[in-house]
Design a protein around this motif. Structure first.
Motif, mmCIF file in Angstrom:
data_model
loop_
_atom_site.group_PDB
_atom_site.id
_atom_site.type_symbol
_atom_site.label_atom_id
_atom_site.label_comp_id
_atom_site.label_asym_id
_atom_site.label_seq_id
_atom_site.Cartn_x
_atom_site.Cartn_y
_atom_site.Cartn_z
ATOM 1 N N VAL A 151 -48.746 -71.226 -96.750
ATOM 2 C CA VAL A 151 -50.189 -71.027 -96.830
ATOM 3 C C VAL A 151 -50.380 -69.581 -97.274
ATOM 4 C CG1 VAL A 151 -52.388 -71.014 -95.593
ATOM 5 C CG2 VAL A 151 -50.650 -72.716 -95.016
ATOM 6 N N ARG A 152 -50.725 -69.401 -98.533
ATOM 7 C CA ARG A 152 -50.825 -68.048 -99.084
ATOM 8 C C ARG A 152 -52.122 -67.355 -98.674
ATOM 9 N NH1 ARG A 152 -47.034 -66.704 -102.677
ATOM 10 N NH2 ARG A 152 -45.707 -68.360 -103.546
ATOM 11 N N VAL A 174 -55.254 -71.519 -100.172
ATOM 12 C CA VAL A 174 -54.309 -71.477 -101.283
ATOM 13 C C VAL A 174 -52.923 -71.749 -100.700
ATOM 14 C CG1 VAL A 174 -53.344 -70.108 -103.168
ATOM 15 C CG2 VAL A 174 -55.743 -69.787 -102.481
ATOM 16 N N THR A 175 -52.310 -72.839 -101.138
ATOM 17 C CA THR A 175 -51.030 -73.253 -100.558
ATOM 18 C C THR A 175 -50.033 -73.604 -101.655
ATOM 19 O OG1 THR A 175 -51.779 -75.562 -100.400
ATOM 20 C CG2 THR A 175 -52.115 -74.153 -98.470
ATOM 21 N N ASP A 176 -48.770 -73.480 -101.308
ATOM 22 C CA ASP A 176 -47.685 -73.969 -102.159
ATOM 23 C C ASP A 176 -47.209 -75.287 -101.562
ATOM 24 O OD1 ASP A 176 -47.847 -71.822 -103.839
ATOM 25 O OD2 ASP A 176 -46.209 -70.709 -102.894
ATOM 26 N N GLU A 198 -48.817 -74.649 -106.766
ATOM 27 C CA GLU A 198 -49.913 -73.967 -106.061
ATOM 28 C C GLU A 198 -51.165 -74.833 -106.095
ATOM 29 O OE1 GLU A 198 -52.527 -70.515 -107.545
ATOM 30 O OE2 GLU A 198 -50.986 -69.515 -106.307
ATOM 31 N N ASN A 199 -51.754 -75.039 -104.925
ATOM 32 C CA ASN A 199 -52.983 -75.802 -104.793
ATOM 33 C C ASN A 199 -54.067 -74.911 -104.194
ATOM 34 O OD1 ASN A 199 -52.516 -79.038 -105.139
ATOM 35 N ND2 ASN A 199 -50.663 -78.016 -104.434
ATOM 36 N N VAL A 200 -55.264 -74.991 -104.751
ATOM 37 C CA VAL A 200 -56.414 -74.276 -104.210
ATOM 38 C C VAL A 200 -57.429 -75.319 -103.760
ATOM 39 C CG1 VAL A 200 -58.223 -72.586 -104.646
ATOM 40 C CG2 VAL A 200 -56.003 -72.347 -105.787
#
Length: 225
Positions: A151-152, A174-176, A198-200
């Motif tokens: 979880v960025r 924002v996650t990988d 990467e997903n937002v």
């Protein structure tokens, strides 16, 4: 003689009592049914009529739990203060931790087709959309694998307290992730099991601040491409 002395004492006490009652009634007065009811010091005073309002210095600012005086939206900080005023237990940092945990749980349950886990976490319309995708996936014999590696970022980007005292808080995450779709034979038809993507996501959670239920429900899902 003793009995007579006792009788005299009774008469004297009776006269004193009658005198005290008379004095109390003269001081306190009698209830006629037309007296004004005393105001309860713990009850807020009724608002003044508009014609009688005289704005005082620094007193005409809206309270955090009051609606804005104009059509301009509140700032994020003011909106959070408004929610906190309605629900003193609300804490932004604690909420974000809960949102991240809910995000991971929902993503995992959706991938596995676990509608029992999803049901209490989602609003009705969101649940219906998730359940429909799960049914279509199962009908096609497809399997979805989703794994959140990092979880960025996680931040509150919007907040609002609506007229029904429901708090709506929107979180940007924002996650990988690793996302893979396989067919009924196990062959990969979408995604890469070895690639991080990467997903937002922008998710909105809601809770009625007057409810005893401390849980929040997911009411809207947006994915930023």
């Amino acid at each position: 003689m003793g009995d007579g002395f006792v009788f005299i004492e009774i008469v004297i006490f009776a006269m004193i009592a009658a005198f005290l009652v008379y004095r109390l009634r003269s001081v306190l007065g009698r209830r006629t049914g037309e007296e004004r009811q005393r105001s309860n010091p713990f009850t807020a005073a009724p608002p003044a009529k508009p014609d009688n309002v005289v704005p005082l210095p620094e007193r005409n600012r809206p309270r955090p739990d009051a609606a804005p005086a104009s059509d301009e939206p509140l700032s994020l900080a003011a909106s959070i203060d408004q929610i906190r005023a309605a629900d003193p237990t609300f804490d932004e940092k604690h909420f974000l931790e809960g949102a991240k945990a809910a995000f991971a749980m929902i993503v995992d349950a959706f991938a596995r087709g676990d509608t029992a886990t999803l049901r209490p976490l989602l609003a009705d319309d969101v649940y219906d959309g998730f359940a429909r995708v799960i049914r279509d996936r199962q009908a096609a014999g497809e399997q979805h694998e989703a794994r959140i590696e990092f979880v960025r970022e996680a931040e509150v980007v919007e907040a609002k307290l609506d007229a029904s005292h429901t708090a709506l808080v929107t979180v940007r995450l924002v996650t990988d992730q690793v996302n893979v779709v396989r067919d009924r034979d196990g062959a990969v038809i979408d995604g890469d099991p070895k690639a991080l993507v990467e997903n937002v996501d922008v998710w909105t959670f809601a809770r009625n601040t007057r409810s005893r239920d401390p849980n929040w429900s997911l009411v809207e899902v947006r994915q930023v491409q």
